[in-house]
Design a protein around this motif. Structure first.
Motif, PDB file in Angstrom:
ATOM      1  N   VAL A 147     -54.982 -22.276  -6.340  1.00 13.53           N
ATOM      2  CA  VAL A 147     -54.003 -21.436  -5.582  1.00 13.53           C
ATOM      3  C   VAL A 147     -54.145 -20.169  -5.308  1.00 13.53           C
ATOM      4  O   VAL A 147     -53.900 -19.668  -4.065  1.00 13.53           O
ATOM      5  N   ALA A 148     -54.953 -19.372  -6.177  1.00 13.94           N
ATOM      6  CA  ALA A 148     -55.085 -18.094  -5.585  1.00 13.94           C
ATOM      7  C   ALA A 148     -55.914 -17.953  -4.286  1.00 13.94           C
ATOM      8  O   ALA A 148     -55.442 -17.166  -3.634  1.00 13.94           O
ATOM      9  N   ALA A 149     -57.207 -18.659  -4.253  1.00 17.11           N
ATOM     10  CA  ALA A 149     -57.992 -18.818  -3.173  1.00 17.11           C
ATOM     11  C   ALA A 149     -57.198 -19.090  -1.817  1.00 17.11           C
ATOM     12  O   ALA A 149     -57.341 -18.647  -0.637  1.00 17.11           O
ATOM     13  N   ALA A 150     -56.522 -20.175  -1.968  1.00 17.03           N
ATOM     14  CA  ALA A 150     -55.671 -20.731  -0.806  1.00 17.03           C
ATOM     15  C   ALA A 150     -54.532 -19.743  -0.396  1.00 17.03           C
ATOM     16  O   ALA A 150     -54.267 -19.338   0.787  1.00 17.03           O
ATOM     17  N   ARG A 151     -53.877 -18.936  -1.594  1.00 18.02           N
ATOM     18  CA  ARG A 151     -52.759 -17.950  -1.019  1.00 18.02           C
ATOM     19  C   ARG A 151     -53.456 -16.790  -0.440  1.00 18.02           C
ATOM     20  O   ARG A 151     -53.070 -16.321   0.808  1.00 18.02           O
ATOM     21  N   GLU A 152     -54.677 -16.300  -0.542  1.00 16.41           N
ATOM     22  CA  GLU A 152     -55.514 -15.364  -0.018  1.00 16.41           C
ATOM     23  C   GLU A 152     -55.906 -15.786   1.075  1.00 16.41           C
ATOM     24  O   GLU A 152     -55.699 -14.842   2.294  1.00 16.41           O
ATOM     25  N   LEU A 153     -56.539 -16.837   1.515  1.00 14.47           N
ATOM     26  CA  LEU A 153     -57.008 -17.262   2.840  1.00 14.47           C
ATOM     27  C   LEU A 153     -55.759 -17.543   3.747  1.00 14.47           C
ATOM     28  O   LEU A 153     -55.976 -17.287   4.919  1.00 14.47           O
ATOM     29  N   ASN A 156     -59.227 -23.842 -13.097  1.00 13.49           N
ATOM     30  CA  ASN A 156     -59.708 -24.182 -11.771  1.00 13.49           C
ATOM     31  C   ASN A 156     -58.439 -24.573 -10.755  1.00 13.49           C
ATOM     32  O   ASN A 156     -58.471 -24.016  -9.528  1.00 13.49           O
ATOM     33  N   HIS A 157     -57.454 -24.858 -11.348  1.00  4.81           N
ATOM     34  CA  HIS A 157     -56.146 -24.887 -10.356  1.00  4.81           C
ATOM     35  C   HIS A 157     -55.763 -23.539 -10.124  1.00  4.81           C
ATOM     36  O   HIS A 157     -55.489 -23.510  -8.787  1.00  4.81           O
ATOM     37  N   GLU A 158     -55.675 -22.689 -10.927  1.00  6.50           N
ATOM     38  CA  GLU A 158     -55.152 -21.278 -10.972  1.00  6.50           C
ATOM     39  C   GLU A 158     -56.351 -20.606  -9.760  1.00  6.50           C
ATOM     40  O   GLU A 158     -55.695 -20.028  -8.694  1.00  6.50           O
ATOM     41  N   THR A 180     -59.326 -24.558   6.077  1.00 10.31           N
ATOM     42  CA  THR A 180     -59.649 -25.935   5.803  1.00 10.31           C
ATOM     43  C   THR A 180     -59.848 -25.972   4.185  1.00 10.31           C
ATOM     44  O   THR A 180     -59.998 -24.865   3.301  1.00 10.31           O
ATOM     45  N   VAL A 181     -59.504 -27.271   3.730  1.00 13.15           N
ATOM     46  CA  VAL A 181     -59.932 -27.329   2.017  1.00 13.15           C
ATOM     47  C   VAL A 181     -60.993 -26.946   1.875  1.00 13.15           C
ATOM     48  O   VAL A 181     -61.300 -26.140   0.655  1.00 13.15           O
ATOM     49  N   PRO A 182     -62.363 -27.309   2.529  1.00 17.79           N
ATOM     50  CA  PRO A 182     -63.456 -26.831   2.099  1.00 17.79           C
ATOM     51  C   PRO A 182     -63.653 -25.507   1.893  1.00 17.79           C
ATOM     52  O   PRO A 182     -64.147 -24.707   0.962  1.00 17.79           O
ATOM     53  N   GLU A 183     -62.965 -24.669   2.800  1.00 16.93           N
ATOM     54  CA  GLU A 183     -63.047 -23.333   2.615  1.00 16.93           C
ATOM     55  C   GLU A 183     -62.152 -22.648   1.531  1.00 16.93           C
ATOM     56  O   GLU A 183     -62.667 -21.964   0.873  1.00 16.93           O
ATOM     57  N   VAL A 184     -61.033 -23.400   1.328  1.00 18.18           N
ATOM     58  CA  VAL A 184     -60.372 -22.937  -0.094  1.00 18.18           C
ATOM     59  C   VAL A 184     -61.275 -23.237  -1.177  1.00 18.18           C
ATOM     60  O   VAL A 184     -61.135 -22.660  -2.257  1.00 18.18           O
ATOM     61  N   ALA A 185     -61.889 -24.349  -1.439  1.00 15.33           N
ATOM     62  CA  ALA A 185     -62.656 -24.731  -2.449  1.00 15.33           C
ATOM     63  C   ALA A 185     -63.921 -23.770  -2.627  1.00 15.33           C
ATOM     64  O   ALA A 185     -63.918 -23.487  -3.862  1.00 15.33           O
ATOM     65  N   ALA A 186     -64.461 -23.456  -1.488  1.00 17.29           N
ATOM     66  CA  ALA A 186     -65.383 -22.338  -1.562  1.00 17.29           C
ATOM     67  C   ALA A 186     -65.059 -21.233  -2.231  1.00 17.29           C
ATOM     68  O   ALA A 186     -65.788 -20.678  -3.041  1.00 17.29           O
ATOM     69  N   ARG A 187     -63.806 -20.641  -1.560  1.00 18.41           N
ATOM     70  CA  ARG A 187     -63.395 -19.272  -2.248  1.00 18.41           C
ATOM     71  C   ARG A 187     -63.086 -19.474  -3.737  1.00 18.41           C
ATOM     72  O   ARG A 187     -63.271 -18.285  -4.504  1.00 18.41           O
ATOM     73  N   ALA A 188     -62.750 -20.596  -4.169  1.00 18.48           N
ATOM     74  CA  ALA A 188     -62.123 -20.648  -5.377  1.00 18.48           C
ATOM     75  C   ALA A 188     -63.527 -20.926  -6.409  1.00 18.48           C
ATOM     76  O   ALA A 188     -63.403 -20.990  -7.378  1.00 18.48           O
ATOM     77  N   GLY A 189     -64.553 -21.405  -5.626  1.00 18.47           N
ATOM     78  CA  GLY A 189     -65.669 -21.540  -6.364  1.00 18.47           C
ATOM     79  C   GLY A 189     -65.558 -23.019  -7.219  1.00 18.47           C
ATOM     80  O   GLY A 189     -66.119 -22.948  -8.190  1.00 18.47           O
ATOM     81  N   ARG A 204     -64.600 -29.795  -3.538  1.00 17.24           N
ATOM     82  CA  ARG A 204     -63.481 -30.074  -2.655  1.00 17.24           C
ATOM     83  C   ARG A 204     -62.698 -31.107  -3.577  1.00 17.24           C
ATOM     84  O   ARG A 204     -61.402 -31.284  -3.460  1.00 17.24           O
ATOM     85  N   ALA A 205     -63.498 -32.034  -4.262  1.00 15.35           N
ATOM     86  CA  ALA A 205     -62.721 -33.074  -5.316  1.00 15.35           C
ATOM     87  C   ALA A 205     -61.596 -32.274  -6.217  1.00 15.35           C
ATOM     88  O   ALA A 205     -60.603 -32.902  -6.343  1.00 15.35           O
ATOM     89  N   THR A 206     -61.876 -31.216  -6.691  1.00 13.60           N
ATOM     90  CA  THR A 206     -61.080 -30.453  -7.338  1.00 13.60           C
ATOM     91  C   THR A 206     -60.021 -30.009  -6.860  1.00 13.60           C
ATOM     92  O   THR A 206     -58.807 -30.256  -7.498  1.00 13.60           O
ATOM     93  N   VAL A 207     -59.897 -29.506  -5.586  1.00 15.85           N
ATOM     94  CA  VAL A 207     -58.681 -29.442  -4.798  1.00 15.85           C
ATOM     95  C   VAL A 207     -58.011 -30.543  -4.422  1.00 15.85           C
ATOM     96  O   VAL A 207     -56.762 -30.473  -4.840  1.00 15.85           O
TER      97      VAL A 207
END
Length: 177
Positions: A15-21, A10-12, A30-39, A42-45
């Motif tokens: 980070v990969a989703a945030a890097r892409e976005l 999940n951590h990887e 936004t953090v919710p957009e990163v969480a959504a891309r990472a699947g 938000r709490a995980t992020v």
């Protein structure tokens, strides 16, 4: 053990989703957009990164390390003016490829960005001894001229590295007497 492996995955993914976005759209993501891309939720992020700024720093860290190493090499060059003349186009070309890193650089609020701006100011000072650089050029000019160009190219959504290199030439011309 399974839980740790799942957490690491999940951590990887975060980070990969945030890097892409961030690379695609800059730091307005936004953090919710990163969480959504990472699947993930938000709490995980937020378990790994208490603030969005911590996430930005984690993603930009490698890019800043690379830029700082390149800047350090320019500072160590025998001909600081030539090093500056080669460095600025390379810097802008690298920033053209990574919208998130470019945004973190021009904002300058993250410690690595502030350090990089300071190092570029030192390079300008060193270049004064070996080439035609304005006597009054310094770190404020890095913030205004160089970071200003980066900011405007981001606002204009310019992604062509050739355009960024053209503006590198204009920055260098602005530093000449």
């Amino acid at each position: 053990m399974l839980r740790r492996a799942d957490a690491l995955r999940n951590h990887e993914r975060v980070v990969a989703a945030a890097r892409e976005l961030f690379a695609e759209r800059g730091l307005d993501v936004t953090v919710p957009e990163v969480a959504a891309r990472a699947g993930v939720g938000r709490a995980t992020v937020y378990r790994s990164y208490a603030t969005k700024e911590e996430l930005v720093l984690a993603v930009a860290r490698d890019g800043f390390r690379s830029l700082q190493a390149r800047t350090q090499a320019a500072l160590a060059a025998d001909d600081a003016y030539r090093a500056l003349s080669d460095y600025v186009p390379d810097l802008l070309e690298q920033l053209a490829r990574d919208r998130g890193l470019a945004a973190a650089f021009f904002e300058g609020r993250l410690l690595p960005a502030a350090k990089l701006v300071e190092m570029i100011g030192q390079l300008i000072e060193a270049a004064k001894t070996s080439g035609p650089v304005r006597a009054d050029a310094g770190i404020v000019d890095v913030r205004v001229v160089l970071c200003g160009v980066v900011r405007q190219l981001i606002v204009l959504d310019e992604r062509d590295p050739a355009v960024w290199r053209r503006y590198a030439g204009l920055i260098l011309a602005a530093l000449r007497p």
